[in-house]
Design a protein around this motif. Sequence first.
Motif, PDB file in Angstrom:
ATOM      1  N   THR A   1     -19.157   5.249   4.018  1.00 40.73           N
ATOM      2  CA  THR A   1     -17.713   5.513   3.936  1.00 40.73           C
ATOM      3  C   THR A   1     -17.245   5.445   2.483  1.00 40.73           C
ATOM      4  O   THR A   1     -17.612   4.526   1.744  1.00 40.73           O
ATOM      5  N   ASN A   2     -16.434   6.418   2.105  1.00 45.30           N
ATOM      6  CA  ASN A   2     -15.763   6.445   0.806  1.00 45.30           C
ATOM      7  C   ASN A   2     -14.266   6.550   1.049  1.00 45.30           C
ATOM      8  O   ASN A   2     -13.827   7.064   2.080  1.00 45.30           O
ATOM      9  N   GLY A   3     -13.464   6.078   0.110  1.00 46.36           N
ATOM     10  CA  GLY A   3     -12.026   6.179   0.290  1.00 46.36           C
ATOM     11  C   GLY A   3     -11.254   5.800  -0.954  1.00 46.36           C
ATOM     12  O   GLY A   3     -11.831   5.357  -1.960  1.00 46.36           O
ATOM     13  N   ARG A   4      -9.943   5.985  -0.859  1.00 45.16           N
ATOM     14  CA  ARG A   4      -9.049   5.682  -1.974  1.00 45.16           C
ATOM     15  C   ARG A   4      -7.822   4.983  -1.441  1.00 45.16           C
ATOM     16  O   ARG A   4      -7.257   5.381  -0.412  1.00 45.16           O
ATOM     17  N   VAL A   5      -7.382   3.943  -2.152  1.00 46.16           N
ATOM     18  CA  VAL A   5      -6.188   3.195  -1.783  1.00 46.16           C
ATOM     19  C   VAL A   5      -5.291   3.104  -3.017  1.00 46.16           C
ATOM     20  O   VAL A   5      -5.762   2.739  -4.100  1.00 46.16           O
TER      21      VAL A   5
ATOM     22  N   VAL B   1       0.856  -1.186   0.000  1.00 48.94           N
ATOM     23  CA  VAL B   1       0.000   0.000   0.000  1.00 48.94           C
ATOM     24  C   VAL B   1       0.893   1.238   0.000  1.00 48.94           C
ATOM     25  O   VAL B   1       1.691   1.435   0.918  1.00 48.94           O
ATOM     26  N   SER B   2       0.727   2.073  -1.019  1.00 48.03           N
ATOM     27  CA  SER B   2       1.510   3.305  -1.110  1.00 48.03           C
ATOM     28  C   SER B   2       0.825   4.478  -0.431  1.00 48.03           C
ATOM     29  O   SER B   2       1.482   5.322   0.172  1.00 48.03           O
ATOM     30  N   ASP B   3      -0.494   4.527  -0.506  1.00 48.35           N
ATOM     31  CA  ASP B   3      -1.230   5.644   0.091  1.00 48.35           C
ATOM     32  C   ASP B   3      -2.666   5.196   0.330  1.00 48.35           C
ATOM     33  O   ASP B   3      -3.192   4.339  -0.398  1.00 48.35           O
ATOM     34  N   SER B   4      -3.301   5.758   1.353  1.00 49.55           N
ATOM     35  CA  SER B   4      -4.672   5.380   1.682  1.00 49.55           C
ATOM     36  C   SER B   4      -5.383   6.541   2.365  1.00 49.55           C
ATOM     37  O   SER B   4      -4.819   7.169   3.265  1.00 49.55           O
ATOM     38  N   THR B   5      -6.615   6.825   1.924  1.00 54.61           N
ATOM     39  CA  THR B   5      -7.443   7.850   2.549  1.00 54.61           C
ATOM     40  C   THR B   5      -8.878   7.348   2.623  1.00 54.61           C
ATOM     41  O   THR B   5      -9.310   6.567   1.773  1.00 54.61           O
TER      42      THR B   5
ATOM     43  N   ARG C   1       9.215   2.966 -10.779  1.00 51.27           N
ATOM     44  CA  ARG C   1       7.964   3.049 -11.543  1.00 51.27           C
ATOM     45  C   ARG C   1       7.845   1.943 -12.576  1.00 51.27           C
ATOM     46  O   ARG C   1       6.739   1.467 -12.863  1.00 51.27           O
ATOM     47  N   VAL C   2       8.963   1.526 -13.142  1.00 53.18           N
ATOM     48  CA  VAL C   2       8.939   0.435 -14.123  1.00 53.18           C
ATOM     49  C   VAL C   2       8.721  -0.899 -13.431  1.00 53.18           C
ATOM     50  O   VAL C   2       7.951  -1.741 -13.889  1.00 53.18           O
ATOM     51  N   SER C   3       9.395  -1.102 -12.323  1.00 53.16           N
ATOM     52  CA  SER C   3       9.317  -2.388 -11.623  1.00 53.16           C
ATOM     53  C   SER C   3       7.964  -2.596 -10.957  1.00 53.16           C
ATOM     54  O   SER C   3       7.454  -3.722 -10.914  1.00 53.16           O
ATOM     55  N   TYR C   4       7.376  -1.525 -10.430  1.00 49.44           N
ATOM     56  CA  TYR C   4       6.108  -1.628  -9.708  1.00 49.44           C
ATOM     57  C   TYR C   4       5.072  -0.731 -10.373  1.00 49.44           C
ATOM     58  O   TYR C   4       5.224   0.495 -10.408  1.00 49.44           O
ATOM     59  N   ALA C   5       4.015  -1.361 -10.899  1.00 50.85           N
ATOM     60  CA  ALA C   5       2.908  -0.610 -11.481  1.00 50.85           C
ATOM     61  C   ALA C   5       2.091   0.057 -10.371  1.00 50.85           C
ATOM     62  O   ALA C   5       2.080  -0.401  -9.226  1.00 50.85           O
ATOM     63  N   THR C   6       1.405   1.133 -10.719  1.00 50.70           N
ATOM     64  CA  THR C   6       0.580   1.875  -9.762  1.00 50.70           C
ATOM     65  C   THR C   6      -0.890   1.599 -10.055  1.00 50.70           C
ATOM     66  O   THR C   6      -1.360   1.825 -11.171  1.00 50.70           O
ATOM     67  N   LEU C   7      -1.600   1.122  -9.033  1.00 53.98           N
ATOM     68  CA  LEU C   7      -3.022   0.801  -9.168  1.00 53.98           C
ATOM     69  C   LEU C   7      -3.794   1.604  -8.118  1.00 53.98           C
ATOM     70  O   LEU C   7      -3.688   1.336  -6.919  1.00 53.98           O
ATOM     71  N   THR C   8      -4.556   2.582  -8.572  1.00 53.17           N
ATOM     72  CA  THR C   8      -5.344   3.430  -7.683  1.00 53.17           C
ATOM     73  C   THR C   8      -6.782   2.920  -7.643  1.00 53.17           C
ATOM     74  O   THR C   8      -7.428   2.818  -8.689  1.00 53.17           O
ATOM     75  N   VAL C   9      -7.250   2.598  -6.444  1.00 52.51           N
ATOM     76  CA  VAL C   9      -8.588   2.015  -6.265  1.00 52.51           C
ATOM     77  C   VAL C   9      -9.427   2.966  -5.417  1.00 52.51           C
ATOM     78  O   VAL C   9      -9.040   3.302  -4.294  1.00 52.51           O
ATOM     79  N   ARG C  10     -10.553   3.380  -5.949  1.00 53.49           N
ATOM     80  CA  ARG C  10     -11.507   4.204  -5.202  1.00 53.49           C
ATOM     81  C   ARG C  10     -12.717   3.344  -4.854  1.00 53.49           C
ATOM     82  O   ARG C  10     -13.366   2.784  -5.742  1.00 53.49           O
ATOM     83  N   LEU C  11     -13.005   3.240  -3.565  1.00 54.98           N
ATOM     84  CA  LEU C  11     -14.114   2.415  -3.079  1.00 54.98           C
ATOM     85  C   LEU C  11     -15.151   3.311  -2.408  1.00 54.98           C
ATOM     86  O   LEU C  11     -14.789   4.225  -1.664  1.00 54.98           O
ATOM     87  N   GLU C  12     -16.406   3.043  -2.675  1.00 54.78           N
ATOM     88  CA  GLU C  12     -17.467   3.815  -2.033  1.00 54.78           C
ATOM     89  C   GLU C  12     -18.648   2.911  -1.700  1.00 54.78           C
ATOM     90  O   GLU C  12     -19.005   2.025  -2.475  1.00 54.78           O
TER      91      GLU C  12
END
Length: 282
Positions: free
Chosen positions: A109-113, A93-97, A206-217
């Motif tokens: 509850t809404n959020g982003r991971v 997990v890189s970031d979570s709100t 950035r090449v080795s690890y892809a970034t996947l942003t997930v928004r859950l609501e």
Amino acid sequence: MRVAIVCVVVLVALAGCFGTELTASDSDVGNMGPANPADAGAGQAQVSGEPSGLNASAQRSVVRTGIVHSQVPDFDAARENLTTTIRTQGGYVSDSTERTVGSTETRHTNGRVVYRVPAENFTAALDRVKREGTVIRSRTNTSDVTGQVADLNARLQNLRAQRNRTRTLYEQANDTEDVLAIGERLSSVQERIERLEARRQALTERVSYATLTVRLEEPTPTNDRPRAWYETGVVNAFLDAASGVVVAARATVVGTAYALPYLIAFGLPLLGLGALLRRWRD
């Protein structure tokens, strides 16, 4: 002697800068051709320290990103499930709100991971995220950074060669002013090398690890509990009463309109018969 050493330092610096710019230009020209992200597979090509040989030149450095917006019944449960899956795939997990909105009856509850996933597991992770809830929208992007990698490697190679030549002059310098001048130049070159190495390290990540942003609501709950009559506001009560009066008046008019033909058809004969009976009695 001092003037000669200073001149040599200046020539070394100019040669290094010229070599860096020339290599960067060659790299840009080589990167003008169309980049096909499919050739990079899942972005498994890694950024090497120094490319060498045909195999290194044939590798593609690809940055992959994805965004998924989903609706889930339970935010905490969905986030826990996805986090566990991503970690088993080697990600983190890189970031979570998160935030809770609504009143007591409609609270949700809404959020982003933001997940970082090994590039080779990006597709599997993306599919797993989509299965967790109802997808509202999703988007993926692939960016080929092979040209940037080649440019950074070439510039670093030239700067390191310039640093080595400057170090040789520094060791040969005897005059204090020469030592200070060459030392300052050496520090400048070393600082540029460290900045470029930091940029290459970030690009490698950035090449080795892809970034996947997930928004859950969570869905917004509806308040279906009927209100008691005393919970109605004064203004609303007055408006409801006025509306009731209008409805009653309209119903009276409509009912009279319906009854009028019957009154005419049956009432007039009855009135006439009543008049005849009164005369007969008289």
